[in-house]
Design a protein around this motif. Structure first.
Motif, PDB file in Angstrom:
ATOM      1  N   ARG A  71       0.938  -1.241   0.008  1.00  0.00           N
ATOM      2  CA  ARG A  71       0.039   0.139   0.031  1.00  0.00           C
ATOM      3  C   ARG A  71       0.965   1.236   0.112  1.00  0.00           C
ATOM      4  O   ARG A  71       0.277   2.375  -0.211  1.00  0.00           O
ATOM      5  CB  ARG A  71      -0.910   0.020   1.183  1.00  0.00           C
ATOM      6  CG  ARG A  71      -1.993  -0.963   1.130  1.00  0.00           C
ATOM      7  CD  ARG A  71      -2.940  -0.529   2.592  1.00  0.00           C
ATOM      8  NE  ARG A  71      -3.884  -1.707   2.819  1.00  0.00           N
ATOM      9  CZ  ARG A  71      -5.141  -1.313   1.847  1.00  0.00           C
ATOM     10  NH1 ARG A  71      -5.514   0.007   1.432  1.00  0.00           N
ATOM     11  NH2 ARG A  71      -6.032  -2.307   2.054  1.00  0.00           N
ATOM     12  N   LEU A  72       2.216   0.931   0.349  1.00  0.00           N
ATOM     13  CA  LEU A  72       3.007   2.114   0.513  1.00  0.00           C
ATOM     14  C   LEU A  72       3.999   2.282  -0.809  1.00  0.00           C
ATOM     15  O   LEU A  72       4.622   1.167  -1.045  1.00  0.00           O
ATOM     16  CB  LEU A  72       3.790   2.119   1.671  1.00  0.00           C
ATOM     17  CG  LEU A  72       2.945   1.866   2.903  1.00  0.00           C
ATOM     18  CD1 LEU A  72       3.880   1.767   3.990  1.00  0.00           C
ATOM     19  CD2 LEU A  72       1.817   3.211   3.301  1.00  0.00           C
ATOM     20  N   PRO A  73       4.198   3.505  -1.202  1.00  0.00           N
ATOM     21  CA  PRO A  73       3.600   4.746  -0.845  1.00  0.00           C
ATOM     22  C   PRO A  73       2.385   4.716  -1.765  1.00  0.00           C
ATOM     23  O   PRO A  73       1.939   4.086  -2.687  1.00  0.00           O
ATOM     24  CB  PRO A  73       4.551   5.745  -1.568  1.00  0.00           C
ATOM     25  CG  PRO A  73       5.475   5.051  -2.564  1.00  0.00           C
ATOM     26  CD  PRO A  73       5.483   3.503  -2.229  1.00  0.00           C
ATOM     27  N   ALA A  74       1.642   5.866  -1.327  1.00  0.00           N
ATOM     28  CA  ALA A  74       0.323   6.054  -1.883  1.00  0.00           C
ATOM     29  C   ALA A  74       0.284   6.276  -3.463  1.00  0.00           C
ATOM     30  O   ALA A  74       1.361   7.127  -3.791  1.00  0.00           O
ATOM     31  CB  ALA A  74      -0.454   6.933  -1.235  1.00  0.00           C
ATOM     32  N   VAL A  75      -0.783   5.962  -4.045  1.00  0.00           N
ATOM     33  CA  VAL A  75      -0.706   6.329  -5.538  1.00  0.00           C
ATOM     34  C   VAL A  75      -1.592   7.539  -5.806  1.00  0.00           C
ATOM     35  O   VAL A  75      -2.509   7.965  -5.052  1.00  0.00           O
ATOM     36  CB  VAL A  75      -1.488   5.491  -6.470  1.00  0.00           C
ATOM     37  CG1 VAL A  75      -1.328   5.722  -7.804  1.00  0.00           C
ATOM     38  CG2 VAL A  75      -0.756   4.171  -6.199  1.00  0.00           C
ATOM     39  N   ASP A  76      -0.750   8.669  -6.604  1.00  0.00           N
ATOM     40  CA  ASP A  76      -1.576   9.846  -6.512  1.00  0.00           C
ATOM     41  C   ASP A  76      -2.837   9.849  -7.280  1.00  0.00           C
ATOM     42  O   ASP A  76      -2.935   8.881  -8.448  1.00  0.00           O
ATOM     43  CB  ASP A  76      -0.617  10.862  -7.435  1.00  0.00           C
ATOM     44  CG  ASP A  76       0.614  11.283  -6.854  1.00  0.00           C
ATOM     45  OD1 ASP A  76       0.425  11.380  -5.652  1.00  0.00           O
ATOM     46  OD2 ASP A  76       1.669  11.854  -7.450  1.00  0.00           O
ATOM     47  N   ASP A  77      -3.869  10.586  -7.115  1.00  0.00           N
ATOM     48  CA  ASP A  77      -5.231  10.416  -7.745  1.00  0.00           C
ATOM     49  C   ASP A  77      -5.441  11.864  -8.190  1.00  0.00           C
ATOM     50  O   ASP A  77      -5.597  12.852  -7.381  1.00  0.00           O
ATOM     51  CB  ASP A  77      -6.204  10.177  -6.508  1.00  0.00           C
ATOM     52  CG  ASP A  77      -7.671   9.756  -7.191  1.00  0.00           C
ATOM     53  OD1 ASP A  77      -7.729  10.399  -8.334  1.00  0.00           O
ATOM     54  OD2 ASP A  77      -8.559   9.406  -6.415  1.00  0.00           O
ATOM     55  N   GLU A  78      -5.399  11.993  -9.496  1.00  0.00           N
ATOM     56  CA  GLU A  78      -5.718  13.293 -10.180  1.00  0.00           C
ATOM     57  C   GLU A  78      -7.025  13.775  -9.852  1.00  0.00           C
ATOM     58  O   GLU A  78      -7.206  15.058  -9.926  1.00  0.00           O
ATOM     59  CB  GLU A  78      -5.474  13.181 -11.617  1.00  0.00           C
ATOM     60  CG  GLU A  78      -3.973  12.772 -12.089  1.00  0.00           C
ATOM     61  CD  GLU A  78      -2.994  13.604 -11.571  1.00  0.00           C
ATOM     62  OE1 GLU A  78      -3.131  14.847 -11.763  1.00  0.00           O
ATOM     63  OE2 GLU A  78      -1.952  13.112 -11.238  1.00  0.00           O
ATOM     64  N   THR A  79      -7.973  13.194  -9.307  1.00  0.00           N
ATOM     65  CA  THR A  79      -9.284  13.731  -8.983  1.00  0.00           C
ATOM     66  C   THR A  79      -9.207  14.208  -7.703  1.00  0.00           C
ATOM     67  O   THR A  79     -10.395  15.065  -7.265  1.00  0.00           O
ATOM     68  CB  THR A  79     -10.345  12.693  -9.165  1.00  0.00           C
ATOM     69  OG1 THR A  79     -10.141  11.445  -8.244  1.00  0.00           O
ATOM     70  CG2 THR A  79     -10.224  12.129 -10.557  1.00  0.00           C
ATOM     71  N   VAL A  80      -8.285  13.943  -6.609  1.00  0.00           N
ATOM     72  CA  VAL A  80      -8.194  14.651  -5.368  1.00  0.00           C
ATOM     73  C   VAL A  80      -7.257  15.632  -5.131  1.00  0.00           C
ATOM     74  O   VAL A  80      -6.384  15.501  -5.613  1.00  0.00           O
ATOM     75  CB  VAL A  80      -8.050  13.360  -4.411  1.00  0.00           C
ATOM     76  CG1 VAL A  80      -8.067  13.882  -2.895  1.00  0.00           C
ATOM     77  CG2 VAL A  80      -9.175  12.201  -4.544  1.00  0.00           C
ATOM     78  N   ASP A  81      -7.559  16.614  -4.568  1.00  0.00           N
ATOM     79  CA  ASP A  81      -6.774  17.900  -4.351  1.00  0.00           C
ATOM     80  C   ASP A  81      -5.931  17.770  -3.112  1.00  0.00           C
ATOM     81  O   ASP A  81      -6.491  17.300  -2.077  1.00  0.00           O
ATOM     82  CB  ASP A  81      -7.608  19.139  -4.453  1.00  0.00           C
ATOM     83  CG  ASP A  81      -6.735  20.167  -5.079  1.00  0.00           C
ATOM     84  OD1 ASP A  81      -5.658  19.878  -5.815  1.00  0.00           O
ATOM     85  OD2 ASP A  81      -7.066  21.393  -5.086  1.00  0.00           O
TER      86      ASP A  81
END
Length: 81
Positions: A71-81
């Motif tokens: 689970r680490l590191p987290a994956v960037d989510d372009e829909t979340v700021d």
């Protein structure tokens, strides 16, 4: 009370319930309380807990303890700021 690395005390974090409307209005302050205030924030909507905001190091330690290092590191989510 003795301090852990990073300035945290060794007492357990305090969990605080916050209504989702208040969380939206005060997100920056809430993030500071989590990071510096040694608190876990429980987001509540219609009297039901929906999520808990915890410090990153606490989350990472929990993932490791559960054997979920993937689970680490987290994956960037372009829909979340």
């Amino acid at each position: 009370m003795p301090k852990q690395p990073g300035g945290r005390s060794d007492h357990p974090p305090r969990t605080v319930r916050i209504k989702s409307a208040d969380l939206r209005r005060m997100i920056v302050k809430v993030m500071g309380r989590v990071q510096y205030g040694h608190e876990h924030i429980q987001a509540v909507r219609y009297q039901d807990a929906q999520a808990v905001i915890v410090p990153v190091d606490w989350y990472e330690n929990a993932c490791r303890a559960l054997g979920e290092e993937s689970r680490l590191p987290a994956v960037d989510d372009e829909t979340v700021d």
